[in-house]
Design a protein around this motif. Structure first.
Motif, PDB file in Angstrom:
ATOM      1  N   GLY A  39       3.480   7.056  -3.858  1.00 18.78           N
ATOM      2  CA  GLY A  39       2.841   7.217  -2.357  1.00 18.78           C
ATOM      3  C   GLY A  39       2.151   8.597  -2.357  1.00 18.78           C
ATOM      4  O   GLY A  39       2.659   9.795  -3.283  1.00 18.78           O
ATOM      5  N   LEU A  40       1.090   8.846  -1.442  1.00 19.33           N
ATOM      6  CA  LEU A  40       0.383   9.723  -1.179  1.00 19.33           C
ATOM      7  C   LEU A  40       1.184   9.999   0.326  1.00 19.33           C
ATOM      8  O   LEU A  40       0.957   9.854   1.348  1.00 19.33           O
ATOM      9  N   LYS A  48      -5.888  19.681   9.049  1.00 20.23           N
ATOM     10  CA  LYS A  48      -6.665  18.942   7.753  1.00 20.23           C
ATOM     11  C   LYS A  48      -6.642  17.709   6.843  1.00 20.23           C
ATOM     12  O   LYS A  48      -7.491  17.437   6.080  1.00 20.23           O
ATOM     13  N   ALA A  49      -4.919  18.019   6.355  1.00 22.65           N
ATOM     14  CA  ALA A  49      -4.472  17.326   5.542  1.00 22.65           C
ATOM     15  C   ALA A  49      -4.644  16.458   5.440  1.00 22.65           C
ATOM     16  O   ALA A  49      -5.074  15.381   4.741  1.00 22.65           O
ATOM     17  N   VAL A  53      -5.873  12.649   4.009  1.00 19.52           N
ATOM     18  CA  VAL A  53      -5.448  11.798   3.229  1.00 19.52           C
ATOM     19  C   VAL A  53      -6.119  10.498   3.665  1.00 19.52           C
ATOM     20  O   VAL A  53      -6.553   9.502   3.519  1.00 19.52           O
ATOM     21  N   ALA A  54      -6.644  10.457   5.161  1.00 21.69           N
ATOM     22  CA  ALA A  54      -7.495   9.135   5.888  1.00 21.69           C
ATOM     23  C   ALA A  54      -9.335   9.265   4.688  1.00 21.69           C
ATOM     24  O   ALA A  54      -9.192   8.388   5.205  1.00 21.69           O
ATOM     25  N   SER A 142       3.360   9.505   5.201  1.00 21.50           N
ATOM     26  CA  SER A 142       3.058   8.432   3.985  1.00 21.50           C
ATOM     27  C   SER A 142       2.509   7.285   3.892  1.00 21.50           C
ATOM     28  O   SER A 142       2.296   6.924   4.709  1.00 21.50           O
ATOM     29  N   THR A 143       2.164   7.068   2.790  1.00 25.12           N
ATOM     30  CA  THR A 143       0.714   5.863   2.507  1.00 25.12           C
ATOM     31  C   THR A 143       1.005   5.292   0.973  1.00 25.12           C
ATOM     32  O   THR A 143       1.154   6.406   0.549  1.00 25.12           O
ATOM     33  N   SER A 144       0.904   4.337   0.872  1.00 23.64           N
ATOM     34  CA  SER A 144       0.755   3.659  -0.916  1.00 23.64           C
ATOM     35  C   SER A 144      -0.628   4.090  -1.511  1.00 23.64           C
ATOM     36  O   SER A 144      -1.204   4.156  -0.531  1.00 23.64           O
TER      37      SER A 144
END
Length: 206
Positions: A39-40, A48-49, A53-54, A142-144
């Motif tokens: 995951g990322l 901001k972080a 990610v988005a 979490s996002t894969s």
């Protein structure tokens, strides 16, 4: 450029965990192992972080359906409305495990999630990421990680993940080979069990 950090799931090294936590607290992005795919993620309280990610996922933050990784069920009440007993029983039986559960959110969501009626919750059966969340003191988003260049939808080799992502994140945790089947996504937000995506988690056991 990112650091590649080796952490063993059987006995996560406290010093290495703390090193990753410090990067998260400073708004860094990490790639980490779970009980499904790598995951990322970042600290959910750092807007901001979250935006970074988005951007990496090619979505607008307010439209993103990211889930939260929690250490255990006691974290839920921070972000989730009170849930009924049958729902709680499903969560208790299935977690930690390879499921993402969509639950009704409360008003305490971090700024980036304001206005969302539901939230996806993950408690992976993986000591590394759960120890990280515990040490950080709040969930991480979490996002894969998705690999368009590969026949496999998800990348499983941490060294290859590092090669591909080293310019976009701060730390890649090498926790051994990951899986390539994502979590099973189940919507429990209306009191019914609705399977959104079948993955590694066995829906017959719900």
């Amino acid at each position: 450029m990112a650091q590649l950090v080796r952490i063993f799931e059987e006995n996560p090294n406290e010093r290495e965990i703390e090193r990753v936590v410090q990067v998260l607290k400073q708004g860094g992005l990490i790639i980490y192992p779970t009980d499904t795919v790598y995951g990322l993620g970042c600290d959910i309280t750092n807007t901001k972080a979250m935006e970074k990610v988005a951007k990496l996922k090619g979505v607008k933050l307010n439209k993103a359906n990211f889930s939260f990784i929690c250490h255990d069920l006691s974290n839920l009440s921070d972000y989730v409305k009170q849930i009924d007993t049958p729902t709680y029983k499903i969560l208790k039986k299935s977690l930690p495990g390879p499921f993402t559960f969509i639950l009704p959110s409360n008003t305490n969501l971090p700024k980036s999630f304001k206005g969302k009626k539901t939230v996806g919750i993950r408690i992976p059966d993986n000591n590394i990421i759960r120890e990280l969340v515990k040490a950080l003191g709040n969930p991480i988003v979490s996002t894969s990680i998705y690999d368009e260049d590969d026949l496999l939808e998800y990348t499983t080799d941490p060294e290859l993940i590092f090669e591909k992502w080293q310019n976009n994140v701060d730390i890649v945790i090498n926790g051994g080979y990951g899986g390539n089947i994502p979590s099973t996504v189940v919507d429990l937000s209306d009191g019914e069990v609705i399977v959104i995506r079948e993955g590694k988690g066995d829906v017959d056991e719900l």
